[in-house]
Design a protein around this motif. Structure first.
Motif, PDB file in Angstrom:
ATOM      1  N   ARG A 183      -9.029   3.059  -5.750  1.00 24.25           N
ATOM      2  CA  ARG A 183      -8.486   2.312  -4.630  1.00 24.25           C
ATOM      3  C   ARG A 183      -7.621   3.203  -3.746  1.00 24.25           C
ATOM      4  NH1 ARG A 183      -4.147  -1.085  -5.900  1.00 24.25           N
ATOM      5  NH2 ARG A 183      -3.214   0.919  -5.390  1.00 24.25           N
ATOM      6  N   LEU A 184      -6.851   4.084  -4.362  1.00 24.19           N
ATOM      7  CA  LEU A 184      -6.013   5.003  -3.584  1.00 24.19           C
ATOM      8  C   LEU A 184      -6.868   5.917  -2.716  1.00 24.19           C
ATOM      9  CD1 LEU A 184      -3.330   5.725  -6.241  1.00 24.19           C
ATOM     10  CD2 LEU A 184      -2.848   5.101  -3.876  1.00 24.19           C
ATOM     11  N   ALA A 185      -8.028   6.293  -3.249  1.00 23.49           N
ATOM     12  CA  ALA A 185      -8.918   7.161  -2.475  1.00 23.49           C
ATOM     13  C   ALA A 185      -9.530   6.399  -1.303  1.00 23.49           C
ATOM     14  CB  ALA A 185     -10.005   7.733  -3.373  1.00 23.49           C
ATOM     15  N   ALA A 190      -8.667  16.855   4.805  1.00 25.03           N
ATOM     16  CA  ALA A 190      -9.224  15.716   4.074  1.00 25.03           C
ATOM     17  C   ALA A 190      -9.487  14.552   5.033  1.00 25.03           C
ATOM     18  CB  ALA A 190      -8.273  15.288   2.952  1.00 25.03           C
ATOM     19  N   ARG A 191      -8.580  14.350   5.993  1.00 25.03           N
ATOM     20  CA  ARG A 191      -8.755  13.286   6.979  1.00 25.03           C
ATOM     21  C   ARG A 191      -9.983  13.511   7.844  1.00 25.03           C
ATOM     22  NH1 ARG A 191      -3.699  11.355   8.689  1.00 25.03           N
ATOM     23  NH2 ARG A 191      -2.648  10.782   6.794  1.00 25.03           N
ATOM     24  N   ARG A 241      -3.009   2.359   5.374  1.00 23.51           N
ATOM     25  CA  ARG A 241      -2.711   3.127   4.169  1.00 23.51           C
ATOM     26  C   ARG A 241      -1.220   3.281   3.917  1.00 23.51           C
ATOM     27  NH1 ARG A 241      -4.952   6.699   7.745  1.00 23.51           N
ATOM     28  NH2 ARG A 241      -3.389   7.928   8.817  1.00 23.51           N
ATOM     29  N   ALA A 242      -0.404   3.281   4.983  1.00 23.14           N
ATOM     30  CA  ALA A 242       1.022   3.510   4.793  1.00 23.14           C
ATOM     31  C   ALA A 242       1.823   2.253   5.082  1.00 23.14           C
ATOM     32  CB  ALA A 242       1.491   4.653   5.688  1.00 23.14           C
ATOM     33  N   ARG A 258      -2.664  14.762  -1.806  1.00 21.91           N
ATOM     34  CA  ARG A 258      -2.868  15.562  -0.598  1.00 21.91           C
ATOM     35  C   ARG A 258      -4.351  15.690  -0.262  1.00 21.91           C
ATOM     36  NH1 ARG A 258       0.998  19.742  -2.245  1.00 21.91           N
ATOM     37  NH2 ARG A 258       2.816  18.670  -1.416  1.00 21.91           N
ATOM     38  N   PHE A 259      -5.152  15.956  -1.289  1.00 17.85           N
ATOM     39  CA  PHE A 259      -6.575  16.174  -1.033  1.00 17.85           C
ATOM     40  C   PHE A 259      -7.353  14.874  -0.831  1.00 17.85           C
ATOM     41  CE2 PHE A 259      -5.504  20.417  -2.181  1.00 17.85           C
ATOM     42  CZ  PHE A 259      -6.380  21.177  -1.423  1.00 17.85           C
ATOM     43  N   LEU A 260      -6.677  13.745  -1.035  1.00 16.70           N
ATOM     44  CA  LEU A 260      -7.304  12.484  -0.603  1.00 16.70           C
ATOM     45  C   LEU A 260      -7.013  12.229   0.866  1.00 16.70           C
ATOM     46  CD1 LEU A 260      -6.672  10.004  -3.555  1.00 16.70           C
ATOM     47  CD2 LEU A 260      -8.744  11.276  -3.028  1.00 16.70           C
ATOM     48  N   GLY A 261      -6.072  12.976   1.436  1.00 15.84           N
ATOM     49  CA  GLY A 261      -5.760  12.814   2.851  1.00 15.84           C
ATOM     50  C   GLY A 261      -4.390  12.214   3.127  1.00 15.84           C
ATOM     51  N   TYR A 262      -3.532  12.126   2.092  1.00 13.69           N
ATOM     52  CA  TYR A 262      -2.187  11.591   2.321  1.00 13.69           C
ATOM     53  C   TYR A 262      -1.236  12.715   2.711  1.00 13.69           C
ATOM     54  CZ  TYR A 262      -3.720   7.277   0.084  1.00 13.69           C
ATOM     55  OH  TYR A 262      -4.377   6.133  -0.224  1.00 13.69           O
ATOM     56  N   PRO A 278       0.827  -1.215   0.000  1.00 18.97           N
ATOM     57  CA  PRO A 278       0.000   0.000   0.000  1.00 18.97           C
ATOM     58  C   PRO A 278       0.861   1.265   0.000  1.00 18.97           C
ATOM     59  CG  PRO A 278      -0.853  -1.559   1.584  1.00 18.97           C
ATOM     60  CD  PRO A 278       0.444  -2.136   1.067  1.00 18.97           C
ATOM     61  N   PHE A 279       1.957   1.220   0.743  1.00 16.68           N
ATOM     62  CA  PHE A 279       2.893   2.348   0.780  1.00 16.68           C
ATOM     63  C   PHE A 279       3.389   2.670  -0.629  1.00 16.68           C
ATOM     64  CE2 PHE A 279       7.375   3.676   0.974  1.00 16.68           C
ATOM     65  CZ  PHE A 279       7.262   4.833   1.729  1.00 16.68           C
ATOM     66  N   GLN A 305      -8.135   3.762   0.117  1.00 17.28           N
ATOM     67  CA  GLN A 305      -7.013   3.440   1.005  1.00 17.28           C
ATOM     68  C   GLN A 305      -6.642   4.621   1.912  1.00 17.28           C
ATOM     69  OE1 GLN A 305      -3.692   1.844  -1.264  1.00 17.28           O
ATOM     70  NE2 GLN A 305      -2.266   2.665   0.236  1.00 17.28           N
ATOM     71  N   ALA A 306      -6.898   5.841   1.448  1.00 17.32           N
ATOM     72  CA  ALA A 306      -6.478   7.027   2.191  1.00 17.32           C
ATOM     73  C   ALA A 306      -7.099   7.099   3.576  1.00 17.32           C
ATOM     74  CB  ALA A 306      -6.823   8.293   1.404  1.00 17.32           C
ATOM     75  N   PHE A 310       5.385  10.777   3.304  1.00 17.27           N
ATOM     76  CA  PHE A 310       5.666   9.658   2.398  1.00 17.27           C
ATOM     77  C   PHE A 310       6.966   9.887   1.642  1.00 17.27           C
ATOM     78  CE2 PHE A 310       1.293   8.553   3.198  1.00 17.27           C
ATOM     79  CZ  PHE A 310       1.280   7.178   3.078  1.00 17.27           C
ATOM     80  N   TYR A 340      -4.189  18.012   3.743  1.00 14.61           N
ATOM     81  CA  TYR A 340      -4.385  16.582   3.972  1.00 14.61           C
ATOM     82  C   TYR A 340      -5.050  16.314   5.322  1.00 14.61           C
ATOM     83  CZ  TYR A 340      -0.612  15.835   7.365  1.00 14.61           C
ATOM     84  OH  TYR A 340       0.148  15.846   8.485  1.00 14.61           O
TER      85      TYR A 340
END
Lengths: 373, 248
Positions: free
Chosen positions: B101-103, B77-78, B111-112, A223-227, A207-208, B105-106, A232, B74
């Motif tokens: 999927r990335l969305a 967004a969280r 996620r990390a 960023r706007f998805l929340g990462y 996933p990373f 997973q966020a 990272f 971010y």
């Protein structure tokens, strides 16, 4: 998944091809079938060590889209830490005496190499990653690599300066000097490289790893998805330093000597070239690129002392007609057939789609229209 | 009434030009709140301030009783503030499936994760498939996002926005450049996902705005000119002079 597609997935699995490549290299590296000459195992060893180095560099370059122009600093750190641990040292720093006798445990040498490289990478990453990207990032990594280079070059008492260190013993296994044979050392290095590459493969496909691809494609969207994009990037930078450090550890044992060249701009640049030659957006690319680079080096340097110029020519031709590297060409052949792939090679339209510029990180990320329209 | 966003004298200047000028606004939870206004009225800038793309020059922002003025994009967004962009903003060279999927997973705990293979991350795949069906892109999931039609790309972006199941959606001109058929489908989609959420919309298509909004806020030169139901806005003389009149 059907049995057929599972078989196909296994057949095209990058780790299978990595293992195959490592298995055949000692028999084909530098071989000349016309003269009845087989492969040189020492060339093969160089290839796989640089394959590991380039693959680690490419975690950042191909998968995050950040071009570090100083990754040789981690290679040289791993190499010098191993050499110093093995040979021992005795230096005065600010009135303190730092002292260490000769030692031979290769596992401790590896752990120390990793600790130094990762600590340095983490420090750097915390300083430079949130502050720069694109060309500025490349230049700052280059500057910090020069710091390490000049320490190894100038600190005579510790590093032996320009001459470096010689007659470094290869590790013994249970007191047996098994590795003193070139062939034995190759298989030892091959095992280390393969296992380490498996770890890298795992990371890229975790996933990373997929978040890294998202960051490469579109930082703002990530960023706007929340990462937390910078976090990272820092972690990817630190991870990508581990692989050159392991390669440096092998390099010292392989050469049984070390000099400042290991941390030079040239070495930093070579892994960029290797990644691009092989195909930076693929797992196999940097490994293939490292093999091809040293094959060319060996072949051309026998014919002319201007071999570096000829490698430069090959590189330019590659960038112009096949910017996705060897793996890109293989991909095209699989998708379009040989005839069409060759046609694509010389067609302007296909080239526009796979422009090198696309592969390099942008100067700065685009900012969405700031003023409402 | 519980508010989802509250702003206090929110201001943003760009080298002398004030795009958003001391806006104090309370946006209640639930419904579709549309922001309209002539070009340059500050609609998108207001979105950028709420979502954290831009820091405000002055003023403060609250999200559900919590001040978020200093939070980064971010972090917002969280908290569940998801947004789409005026210019399509997706992962062009990844597949449609990977995009969504990335969305998903966020907002996943793993996620990390360095070492778990993706397929081991619980219900990631199921959720991704569900979102793909919601936005009508399940059949196209293997395609590269950049190869989709414009309308499908816009829908994919809405998919990215709803994938994390956020309580608040900020949609910046989701219908821009769409054909009438695509517009119709997308409006359906927005109405389908609206229940249980708060949707903030910037939109120019006045028929759509009148049809789907619960409340409309009119911006003019960086300030709020009027707020009300579609009927009230239609009847408001100041609004008619400033904006609707041009269209009539």
């Amino acid at each position: 998944m059907s049995r057929q597609s599972r078989a196909a997935a296994l057949f095209t699995h990058p780790l299978l091809w990595t293992a195959l490549l490592i298995a055949v290299l000692p028999f084909v590296a530098g071989a000349n079938p016309f003269a009845g000459q087989g492969g040189f195992v020492d060339i093969a060893t160089t290839m796989i060590i640089f394959g590991l180095f380039a693959s680690g560099f490419n975690l950042l370059f191909g998968h995050v889209g950040e071009l570090s122009f100083g990754h040789a600093m981690f290679f040289t750190l791993g190499a010098y830490v191993t050499a110093l641990y093995t040979k021992g040292f005795n230096v005065q720093v600010l009135g303190l005496t730092l002292q260490h006798g000769a030692a031979g445990n290769m596992v401790i040498a590896l752990v120390l190499s990793l600790i130094f490289a990762l600590l340095w990478a983490w420090l750097l990453a915390r300083i430079i990653v949130p502050r720069s990207s694109g060309i500025y990032f490349s230049m700052i990594t280059l500057a910090f690599a020069q710091v390490i280079f000049f320490i190894t070059y100038r600190w005579n008492e510790l590093t032996g300066g320009e001459d470096g260190m010689q007659s470094i013993a290869r590790p013994q296994i249970f007191g047996i000097e098994w590795m003193n044979s070139s062939a034995h050392f190759y298989w030892f290095a091959a095992a280390v490289v393969f296992v380490t590459l498996c770890v890298l493969y795992w990371i890229i496909n975790s996933p990373f790893g997929s978040v890294l691809h998202a960051i490469r494609e579109n930082k703002q969207r990530a960023r706007f998805l929340g990462y937390d994009v910078d976090k990272f990037r820092v972690n990817a930078f630190v991870l990508s330093a581990a692989f050159p450090a392991v390669a440096g550890w092998l390099w010292t044992y392989f050469q049984q000597a070390i000099n400042p060249d290991a941390g030079s701009i040239e070495y930093s640049g070579n892994v960029v070239m290797m990644s691009l030659l092989g195909g930076s957006q693929t797992f196999l690319g940097p490994i293939l690129g490292a093999a091809l680079y040293h094959e060319l080096q060996n072949g051309v340097s026998q014919a002319t002392k201007y071999w570096e110029a000829w490698i430069g020519v090959v590189f330019v031709v590659f960038v112009l007609i096949g910017p996705r590297g060897i793996m890109g060409l293989i991909d095209d052949v699989r998708h379009y057939g040989i005839a069409n792939a060759v046609r694509r090679l010389f067609s302007r339209r296909a080239r526009v789609q796979t422009d090198l510029v696309e592969e390099l990180p942008p100067l700065d990320e685009p900012v969405a229209s700031e003023v409402s329209r | 009434m519980a508010y989802i966003f509250k702003t206090e004298k929110l201001t943003r200047r760009f080298s002398g030009f004030t795009a958003v000028n001391a806006v104090s606004l309370e946006i209640p939870e639930g419904g579709v709140r549309t922001i309209i206004g002539p070009n340059g009225a500050g609609k998108t800038t207001f979105f950028n301030l709420l979502s954290g793309l831009l820091p405000p020059s002055e003023g403060r922002i609250w999200f559900r009783e919590r001040e978020i003025t200093a939070l980064l994009a971010y972090q917002r967004a969280r908290l569940g503030i998801a947004r789409s962009f005026q210019i399509t903003n997706i992962f062009g060279r990844l597949t449609v499936y990977e995009n969504v999927r990335l969305a998903v997973q966020a907002v996943h705990d793993g996620r990390a994760n360095f070492f778990l293979p993706e397929r081991r991350l619980g219900n990631l795949a199921d959720k991704t498939d569900r979102v793909l069906r919601d936005v009508g892109l399940y059949e196209a999931r293997e395609a590269r996002a950049e190869n989709l039609s414009h309308g499908d790309q816009r829908r994919l972006e809405i998919g990215l926005v709803i994938a994390s199941d956020p309580p608040v959606l900020l949609l910046d001109e989701p219908l821009a450049g769409m054909s009438p058929a695509e517009t119709h489908e997308t409006v359906d989609l927005i109405q389908r996902i609206a229940p249980g959420r708060t949707i903030l919309l910037v939109e120019h298509d006045i028929d759509v705005v009148m049809a789907i909004s619960t409340t409309i806020t009119v911006f003019q030169t960086g300030q709020v000119l009027a707020t009300g139901t579609p009927q009230e806005i239609r009847a408001n003389e100041a609004v008619q002079r400033a904006y609707l009149g041009e269209l009539a």
